[in-house]
Design a protein around this motif. Sequence first.
Motif, mmCIF file in Angstrom:
data_model
loop_
_atom_site.group_PDB
_atom_site.id
_atom_site.type_symbol
_atom_site.label_atom_id
_atom_site.label_comp_id
_atom_site.label_asym_id
_atom_site.label_seq_id
_atom_site.Cartn_x
_atom_site.Cartn_y
_atom_site.Cartn_z
ATOM 1 N N GLU A 2 0.638 -1.326 -0.099
ATOM 2 C CA GLU A 2 -0.032 -0.039 0.018
ATOM 3 C C GLU A 2 1.044 1.321 0.218
ATOM 4 O O GLU A 2 0.591 2.103 -0.832
ATOM 5 N N ALA A 3 1.804 1.019 0.470
ATOM 6 C CA ALA A 3 3.051 2.096 0.865
ATOM 7 C C ALA A 3 2.831 2.942 -0.680
ATOM 8 O O ALA A 3 3.207 4.300 -1.070
ATOM 9 N N LEU A 4 3.651 1.674 -0.845
ATOM 10 C CA LEU A 4 4.475 2.218 -2.940
ATOM 11 C C LEU A 4 4.212 1.976 -3.036
ATOM 12 O O LEU A 4 3.976 3.699 -4.510
ATOM 13 N N PHE A 5 2.745 1.344 -3.641
ATOM 14 C CA PHE A 5 1.382 1.178 -5.695
ATOM 15 C C PHE A 5 0.571 2.150 -4.416
ATOM 16 O O PHE A 5 -0.403 2.575 -5.731
ATOM 17 N N ASP A 6 0.155 2.426 -3.399
ATOM 18 C CA ASP A 6 -1.178 2.577 -3.103
ATOM 19 C C ASP A 6 -0.742 4.530 -2.989
ATOM 20 O O ASP A 6 -1.531 5.746 -3.642
ATOM 21 N N ARG A 7 -0.311 4.496 -2.162
ATOM 22 C CA ARG A 7 0.565 6.134 -0.949
ATOM 23 C C ARG A 7 1.465 7.078 -2.006
ATOM 24 O O ARG A 7 0.380 7.929 -2.602
ATOM 25 N N LEU A 8 2.163 6.134 -2.812
ATOM 26 C CA LEU A 8 3.342 6.801 -3.353
ATOM 27 C C LEU A 8 3.093 6.718 -5.021
ATOM 28 O O LEU A 8 3.082 7.269 -5.205
ATOM 29 N N ALA A 9 2.040 5.794 -4.826
ATOM 30 C CA ALA A 9 0.921 5.331 -6.635
ATOM 31 C C ALA A 9 2.279 5.338 -7.675
ATOM 32 O O ALA A 9 2.040 5.619 -8.754
ATOM 33 N N ILE A 10 2.909 4.024 -7.433
ATOM 34 C CA ILE A 10 4.358 4.069 -7.995
ATOM 35 C C ILE A 10 3.816 2.437 -8.280
ATOM 36 O O ILE A 10 2.858 1.760 -8.224
ATOM 37 N N LYS A 11 4.181 2.234 -9.717
ATOM 38 C CA LYS A 11 3.471 1.459 -11.306
ATOM 39 C C LYS A 11 4.484 0.579 -11.261
ATOM 40 O O LYS A 11 5.680 1.140 -11.622
ATOM 41 N N PRO A 12 4.459 -0.478 -11.335
ATOM 42 C CA PRO A 12 5.087 -1.926 -11.504
ATOM 43 C C PRO A 12 6.386 -1.820 -12.712
ATOM 44 O O PRO A 12 5.528 -0.879 -13.335
ATOM 45 N N GLY A 13 7.580 -1.227 -11.895
ATOM 46 C CA GLY A 13 8.494 -0.777 -13.313
ATOM 47 C C GLY A 13 8.871 0.401 -13.056
ATOM 48 O O GLY A 13 10.529 0.927 -13.935
ATOM 49 N N ASP A 14 8.437 0.869 -12.226
ATOM 50 C CA ASP A 14 8.259 2.310 -12.185
ATOM 51 C C ASP A 14 9.625 3.149 -11.792
ATOM 52 O O ASP A 14 9.414 4.009 -12.523
ATOM 53 N N GLY A 15 10.111 2.291 -11.322
ATOM 54 C CA GLY A 15 10.915 2.325 -10.662
ATOM 55 C C GLY A 15 12.516 2.513 -10.902
ATOM 56 O O GLY A 15 13.784 2.617 -10.944
ATOM 57 N N ALA A 16 12.407 1.409 -12.660
ATOM 58 C CA ALA A 16 13.572 1.790 -13.100
ATOM 59 C C ALA A 16 14.861 3.138 -13.630
ATOM 60 O O ALA A 16 13.267 4.265 -14.146
ATOM 61 N N GLY A 17 15.899 3.552 -13.226
ATOM 62 C CA GLY A 17 16.609 4.622 -13.080
ATOM 63 C C GLY A 17 16.232 5.362 -11.833
ATOM 64 O O GLY A 17 16.453 6.392 -12.156
ATOM 65 N N LYS A 18 15.385 4.709 -10.685
ATOM 66 C CA LYS A 18 15.478 5.757 -9.426
ATOM 67 C C LYS A 18 15.639 5.085 -8.961
ATOM 68 O O LYS A 18 15.769 4.358 -8.744
ATOM 69 N N THR A 19 15.521 6.470 -7.646
ATOM 70 C CA THR A 19 15.920 5.468 -6.369
ATOM 71 C C THR A 19 15.402 5.771 -5.568
ATOM 72 O O THR A 19 14.802 6.832 -5.183
ATOM 73 N N ILE A 20 14.730 4.450 -4.417
ATOM 74 C CA ILE A 20 13.808 5.172 -3.159
ATOM 75 C C ILE A 20 15.062 4.528 -1.896
ATOM 76 O O ILE A 20 15.911 2.739 -1.631
ATOM 77 N N LEU A 21 15.254 5.271 -0.938
ATOM 78 C CA LEU A 21 15.648 5.475 0.391
ATOM 79 C C LEU A 21 15.119 4.861 1.103
ATOM 80 O O LEU A 21 13.441 4.924 1.297
ATOM 81 N N ILE A 22 15.118 2.814 2.004
ATOM 82 C CA ILE A 22 14.397 2.747 2.603
ATOM 83 C C ILE A 22 14.636 2.775 4.356
ATOM 84 O O ILE A 22 15.786 1.777 4.085
ATOM 85 N N ILE A 23 14.616 2.510 5.430
ATOM 86 C CA ILE A 23 14.432 3.649 6.276
ATOM 87 C C ILE A 23 14.362 2.408 7.284
ATOM 88 O O ILE A 23 12.747 2.602 7.831
ATOM 89 N N GLY A 24 15.010 2.198 8.188
ATOM 90 C CA GLY A 24 14.835 1.285 9.096
ATOM 91 C C GLY A 24 14.535 -1.057 7.598
ATOM 92 O O GLY A 24 13.117 -1.744 8.053
ATOM 93 N N GLY A 25 15.991 -0.694 7.393
ATOM 94 C CA GLY A 25 15.903 -1.579 6.768
ATOM 95 C C GLY A 25 15.380 -3.082 6.802
ATOM 96 O O GLY A 25 14.796 -4.160 6.141
ATOM 97 N N ALA A 26 15.616 -3.986 7.672
ATOM 98 C CA ALA A 26 16.504 -4.981 8.357
ATOM 99 C C ALA A 26 14.298 -5.675 9.782
ATOM 100 O O ALA A 26 14.802 -6.696 9.800
ATOM 101 N N GLY A 27 14.130 -4.192 9.551
ATOM 102 C CA GLY A 27 12.552 -5.004 10.345
ATOM 103 C C GLY A 27 11.936 -5.192 9.478
ATOM 104 O O GLY A 27 11.790 -6.093 8.227
#
Length: 337
Positions: free
Chosen positions: A136-161
């Motif tokens: 929901e965070a990625l594809f609903d709230r941020l409105a990212i579509k599958p494959g949209d991230g190509a060439g872009k960077t996302i920072l995930i804070i708390g990656g091991a949780g």
Amino acid sequence: MKAIGFTESLPITDEHSLFTFTTEQPKPEARDLLVKVEAVSINPVDTKVRKKAASQDQLEKPRILGFDAVGTVVSVGDQVTLFKEGDTVFYAGDISRSGSNAEYQLVDERIVGHKPSQLSAAEAAVLPLTALTAWEALFDRLAIKPGDGAGKTILIIGGAGGVGSIAIQLAKQVGKFNVIATASRPETSQWVTELGADQVANHHNLVESVRALGIEHVDYIFNTADTYGHWDAMVELIKPQGAIVGIVESSQPVDLSQLQFKSVAFHWEVMFTRSLYKTEDMIQQHHILEQIKSLADQGTIRSTLTETLTGLDAETLKIAHQKSESGKMMGKLAVVY
């Protein structure tokens, strides 16, 4: 039926913080499934509710915690169309209803999915809440579509949780992002790398750590930790016209105007919103879980299970709560009944 609950908000080390009791087995109506629970997972929300729900007054009857669950449908309401008796299911539940720390639980079919067939009960039980939150965070709230991230960077804070561990996989495998995940210990750095993170930053000196990777700004930020604690770093690191999503309340107020001149969007994600408010698109959680099932069965994403306990009893769940409260959990913990 047997259940584990609480009537007072007490430290988990207190003898009465959680206790075993017997209550009536519920009956399904309308779109409800009655599920015989086989395995559950512990999430920070379990401990937060236990600490806050009875902090002022003692509850008249025990509250049953537990959100993530895997089990078998034993009966259905008269309006159920998505499942039948005998189906094995997984779900994250509804914060306004009795939870999965019991032999049987009622859950609305619109927030339930079929369990991944390639995963054990414990492996599947750790996925629903975190996968729904991340999706929901990625594809609903941020409105990212599958494959949209190509060439872009996302920072995930708390990656091991718990949420971070599945968010890395979805951002990489579905979003196709360059993923920076934060971790601060050798074992957590190795964990996030194994899950697909391209680079690792240290959340204790976040700006300097990201810049040391040769990255000035990131397109998106997914923060799974305290919002206030990382606010200034997120303001600095987010690219103009970027977007931030957060899932944890802010321990202190933040200044949203700091994002104004960058035209940056800030979103909240709460996995329980759809079920709590019975939104028109509540059934979307069923569809998301069905997609998670497919991704897991294909081996595209893996379970984030790192520890398993056994037994439907108060002592086992106290141990699980203590581990969750430690703040050092890597991945997720399951309890098999």
